[in-house]
Design a protein around this motif. Structure first.
Motif, PDB file in Angstrom:
ATOM      1  N   VAL A  69       0.856  -1.177   0.000  1.00 22.01           N
ATOM      2  CA  VAL A  69       0.000   0.000   0.000  1.00 22.01           C
ATOM      3  C   VAL A  69       0.897   1.233   0.000  1.00 22.01           C
ATOM      4  N   VAL A  70       0.595   2.179  -0.883  1.00 22.65           N
ATOM      5  CA  VAL A  70       1.318   3.445  -0.944  1.00 22.65           C
ATOM      6  C   VAL A  70       0.331   4.569  -0.644  1.00 22.65           C
ATOM      7  N   VAL A  71       0.669   5.442   0.304  1.00 24.80           N
ATOM      8  CA  VAL A  71      -0.170   6.582   0.657  1.00 24.80           C
ATOM      9  C   VAL A  71       0.627   7.862   0.412  1.00 24.80           C
ATOM     10  N   GLN A  72       0.061   8.761  -0.404  1.00 24.83           N
ATOM     11  CA  GLN A  72       0.720  10.019  -0.747  1.00 24.83           C
ATOM     12  C   GLN A  72      -0.131  11.203  -0.315  1.00 24.83           C
ATOM     13  N   ALA A  73       0.530  12.267   0.136  1.00 27.88           N
ATOM     14  CA  ALA A  73      -0.126  13.547   0.376  1.00 27.88           C
ATOM     15  C   ALA A  73       0.449  14.549  -0.623  1.00 27.88           C
ATOM     16  N   THR A  74      -0.433  15.280  -1.305  1.00 28.29           N
ATOM     17  CA  THR A  74       0.018  16.249  -2.304  1.00 28.29           C
ATOM     18  C   THR A  74      -0.705  17.575  -2.103  1.00 28.29           C
ATOM     19  N   ASP A  75       0.009  18.672  -2.384  1.00 27.18           N
ATOM     20  CA  ASP A  75      -0.626  19.991  -2.439  1.00 27.18           C
ATOM     21  C   ASP A  75      -0.217  20.646  -3.750  1.00 27.18           C
ATOM     22  N   ASP A  76      -0.392  21.963  -3.870  1.00 22.96           N
ATOM     23  CA  ASP A  76      -0.114  22.611  -5.150  1.00 22.96           C
ATOM     24  C   ASP A  76       1.370  22.637  -5.496  1.00 22.96           C
ATOM     25  N   THR A  77       2.231  22.223  -4.560  1.00 25.09           N
ATOM     26  CA  THR A  77       3.666  22.162  -4.854  1.00 25.09           C
ATOM     27  C   THR A  77       4.104  20.774  -5.305  1.00 25.09           C
ATOM     28  N   GLY A  78       3.220  19.788  -5.176  1.00 21.59           N
ATOM     29  CA  GLY A  78       3.557  18.418  -5.540  1.00 21.59           C
ATOM     30  C   GLY A  78       3.417  17.478  -4.358  1.00 21.59           C
ATOM     31  N   VAL A  79       4.144  16.368  -4.387  1.00 19.61           N
ATOM     32  CA  VAL A  79       4.077  15.377  -3.308  1.00 19.61           C
ATOM     33  C   VAL A  79       4.813  15.912  -2.087  1.00 19.61           C
ATOM     34  N   ILE A  80       4.108  15.997  -0.961  1.00 22.15           N
ATOM     35  CA  ILE A  80       4.738  16.491   0.262  1.00 22.15           C
ATOM     36  C   ILE A  80       4.995  15.367   1.264  1.00 22.15           C
ATOM     37  N   SER A  81       4.410  14.191   1.019  1.00 21.38           N
ATOM     38  CA  SER A  81       4.655  13.057   1.903  1.00 21.38           C
ATOM     39  C   SER A  81       4.243  11.785   1.179  1.00 21.38           C
ATOM     40  N   CYS A  82       4.991  10.712   1.411  1.00 20.05           N
ATOM     41  CA  CYS A  82       4.663   9.427   0.794  1.00 20.05           C
ATOM     42  C   CYS A  82       5.238   8.312   1.656  1.00 20.05           C
ATOM     43  N   ILE A  83       4.402   7.341   1.985  1.00 15.03           N
ATOM     44  CA  ILE A  83       4.885   6.147   2.678  1.00 15.03           C
ATOM     45  C   ILE A  83       4.374   4.919   1.950  1.00 15.03           C
ATOM     46  N   GLU A  84       5.115   3.818   2.049  1.00 17.63           N
ATOM     47  CA  GLU A  84       4.636   2.557   1.510  1.00 17.63           C
ATOM     48  C   GLU A  84       4.837   1.462   2.547  1.00 17.63           C
ATOM     49  N   VAL A  85       3.881   0.541   2.579  1.00 14.60           N
ATOM     50  CA  VAL A  85       3.887  -0.547   3.548  1.00 14.60           C
ATOM     51  C   VAL A  85       3.838  -1.867   2.793  1.00 14.60           C
ATOM     52  N   GLU A  86       4.872  -2.694   2.965  1.00 13.77           N
ATOM     53  CA  GLU A  86       4.862  -4.048   2.414  1.00 13.77           C
ATOM     54  C   GLU A  86       4.050  -4.930   3.353  1.00 13.77           C
ATOM     55  N   LEU A  87       3.086  -5.644   2.798  1.00 10.04           N
ATOM     56  CA  LEU A  87       2.166  -6.420   3.619  1.00 10.04           C
ATOM     57  C   LEU A  87       2.594  -7.878   3.682  1.00 10.04           C
ATOM     58  N   GLU A  88       2.625  -8.413   4.873  1.00 12.68           N
ATOM     59  CA  GLU A  88       2.993  -9.814   5.070  1.00 12.68           C
ATOM     60  C   GLU A  88       1.727 -10.659   5.065  1.00 12.68           C
ATOM     61  N   LEU A  89       1.658 -11.593   4.134  1.00 11.48           N
ATOM     62  CA  LEU A  89       0.457 -12.391   3.948  1.00 11.48           C
ATOM     63  C   LEU A  89       0.546 -13.710   4.699  1.00 11.48           C
ATOM     64  N   ALA A  90      -0.608 -14.326   4.893  1.00 11.91           N
ATOM     65  CA  ALA A  90      -0.669 -15.598   5.604  1.00 11.91           C
ATOM     66  C   ALA A  90      -1.424 -16.626   4.791  1.00 11.91           C
ATOM     67  N   VAL A  91      -1.055 -17.876   4.977  1.00  9.63           N
ATOM     68  CA  VAL A  91      -1.817 -19.016   4.470  1.00  9.63           C
ATOM     69  C   VAL A  91      -2.180 -19.833   5.695  1.00  9.63           C
ATOM     70  N   GLY A  92      -3.478 -19.894   6.003  1.00  7.88           N
ATOM     71  CA  GLY A  92      -3.876 -20.530   7.250  1.00  7.88           C
ATOM     72  C   GLY A  92      -3.317 -19.740   8.417  1.00  7.88           C
ATOM     73  N   GLU A  93      -2.619 -20.418   9.314  1.00  7.18           N
ATOM     74  CA  GLU A  93      -2.064 -19.747  10.484  1.00  7.18           C
ATOM     75  C   GLU A  93      -0.631 -19.294  10.267  1.00  7.18           C
TER      76      GLU A  93
END
Length: 491
Positions: A128-152
């Motif tokens: 998941v990538v979350v960006q914050a932008t204003d009239d100057t462009g991107v002012i903040s951006c984070i990305e989260v790699e998600l750890e998946l599961a199969v069963g337990e």
């Protein structure tokens, strides 16, 4: 429970992409912009690793480094294996409950809760990538790699687990079900992660799942070889069309690649070409695997997954060239044979069956020339076209009539760990074990075994698995979703 407007964007991210499981944890995140005006300090998941079908709460703590004013956009993007599958934006001030300007230095937190969809396969490369932008462009951006599961278990932990163990086989035997398990030589010594890598089909609930137009089938007698006949208790396409029996019953090997969706579709297409036109040509899963991409193909991704609906759409719009298996490479008998060897999966290699690679093969590149220099036809002229693809309803009699009138169909379903142990004796139905992902196969008939109705199916795991590569799965109860994802096409 109502979800606060301030958390709406996070809700969309969670609802589109996450699996949940076991424990709350601070999850690592990376900054993906040169500045971080939001000052994100923590991302917390209520449970971890992520697991399908469970509720999850995601919380983000931040302290802005500058005042946040009207017009600042917050955008969430979801990626599966570097392919963007979702995007949603809101104005942080006018479309949330936050009061702007947000003052620099104030500690803030937003949370969102959502029950997670079950259709996204347990693959790596989900973020998941979350960006914050204003009239100057991107002012903040984070990305989260998600750890998946199969069963337990987490996906990474699967590499330390056996695909089949004695506890699994014992549990199935103790259940007294309609089939007999065994330690399949196809998965002897294999890890659960290696087995999971074969499940390359996107099922209903996946954000990119593709459904073709439903074919209208009028119930009544089926037109079989020019005669109207009632649906029989037993049907085998190999016997109904003996001139095509070798083609219909041929068991292939997708090798170390999640290409089941391409095999199940191209095999059903070649069967139908034989039935309708007398063609005995093998059609290329390689051409399908490599070139069936983009929106028209449901964004299929080669060895990393795809779907039969996308393949049948490809057959109708682009066509597919001839292509045998790896053993035919260099013979010049087809345009584009499969480049991945039929190999000794986790058993002692022989001269006929060399050892398989340690990791899955990479998707071959799409090429518009035949890979076989000795093949006399050129790529474009070698294309075989379907008229159009379609889906078939989950009604058992409609599926049966479709097969009787036109030939085998492609089917997709959820594979659980116990399916790996199927010995070929009896009729499979799920007993125990974690879901490993979606798998596509070729459905060729039906029958009954000791009073248990079944579908007769050709798999693509070579003859070392199941009943010489075939299996029977219980019919009439949409087992593992088997009857609700049937695809075919007119030729």
């Amino acid at each position: 429970m109502a979800i606060p407007a301030s958390a709406r964007i996070l809700t969309v991210v969670v609802g589109a992409a996450l699996f949940l499981c076991c424990r709350a944890v601070d999850v690592p995140f990376a900054t993906c912009s040169t500045t971080d005006a939001l000052g994100v300090s923590k991302v917390v998941m209520s449970e971890w690793p992520l697991h399908p079908g469970h509720p999850v709460t995601l919380s983000v703590a931040f302290s802005p480094l500058q005042d946040i004013v009207l017009g600042t956009q917050l955008t969430a993007k979801v990626f599966i294996q570097n392919m963007q599958v979702f995007e949603h934006s809101v104005d942080m001030c006018s479309e949330t409950s936050l009061t702007c300007p947000l003052k620099a230095g104030e500690d803030m937190q937003v949370s969102a809760s959502q029950t997670l969809p079950e259709g996204i396969p347990p693959v790596s490369g989900l973020k998941v990538v979350v960006q914050a932008t204003d009239d100057t462009g991107v002012i903040s951006c984070i990305e989260v790699e998600l750890e998946l599961a199969v069963g337990e278990y987490s996906l990474d932990h699967l590499s330390r687990l056996s695909a089949i163990d004695s506890a699994l086989v014992t549990d199935i035997l103790m259940a007294g079900t309609t089939w007999t398990p065994h330690f399949s030589p196809r998965f002897a010594g294999a890890t659960l992660k290696q087995a999971q890598g074969l499940m390359g089909t996107w099922l209903r609930g996946h954000p990119l799942h593709m459904t073709l137009k439903l074919k209208e089938i009028v119930m009544g007698p089926a037109a079989l070889n020019g005669e109207n006949v009632t649906i029989p208790e037993v049907f085998d396409a190999r016997e109904a069309w003996p001139e095509c029996a070798e083609l219909i019953g041929r068991v292939k090997d997708q090798s170390a690649c999640g290409s089941c969706w391409a095999f199940a579709s191209s095999a059903a297409f070649e069967d139908r070409m034989c039935i309708a036109h007398g063609s005995k040509d093998l059609l290329s899963p390689t051409d399908t695997l490599a070139c069936c991409t983009g929106m028209a193909c449901g964004f299929s991704q080669g060895c990393n997954g795809g779907q039969p609906a996308g393949a049948w759409s490809f057959f109708a719009s682009q066509g597919v060239v001839s292509g045998g298996l790896f053993e035919e490479v260099g013979t010049g008998t087809t345009c584009m044979p499969y480049p991945f060897l039929t190999c000794a999966h986790h058993v002692e290699p022989t001269e006929e069956l060399p050892a398989c690679p340690a990791e899955d093969f990479e998707t071959p590149r799409c090429r518009h020339t035949c890979s076989e220099e000795l093949y006399e036809e050129n790529y474009s002229a070698d294309k075989r076209m379907a008229k159009h693809g379609y889906s078939v309803s989950a009604n058992v009699e409609e599926i049966q009539k479709e097969i009787m009138e036109s030939g085998p169909v492609s089917a997709a379903f959820t594979v659980y760990q116990d399916f790996l142990t199927y010995s070929g004796e009896g009729v499979y139905q799920h007993v125990t074990g974690a879901p490993l992902g979606g798998h596509a196969v070729k459905l060729i008939g039906w029958g009954s075994d000791n009073g248990t109705p079944y579908w007769l199916v050709v798999n693509s795991w070579n003859k070392a698995w199941g009943d010489e590569g075939l299996f029977r799965i219980i019919r009439g109860q949409d087992e593992c979703g088997f009857e609700s994802d049937i695809t075919a096409g007119s030729v």
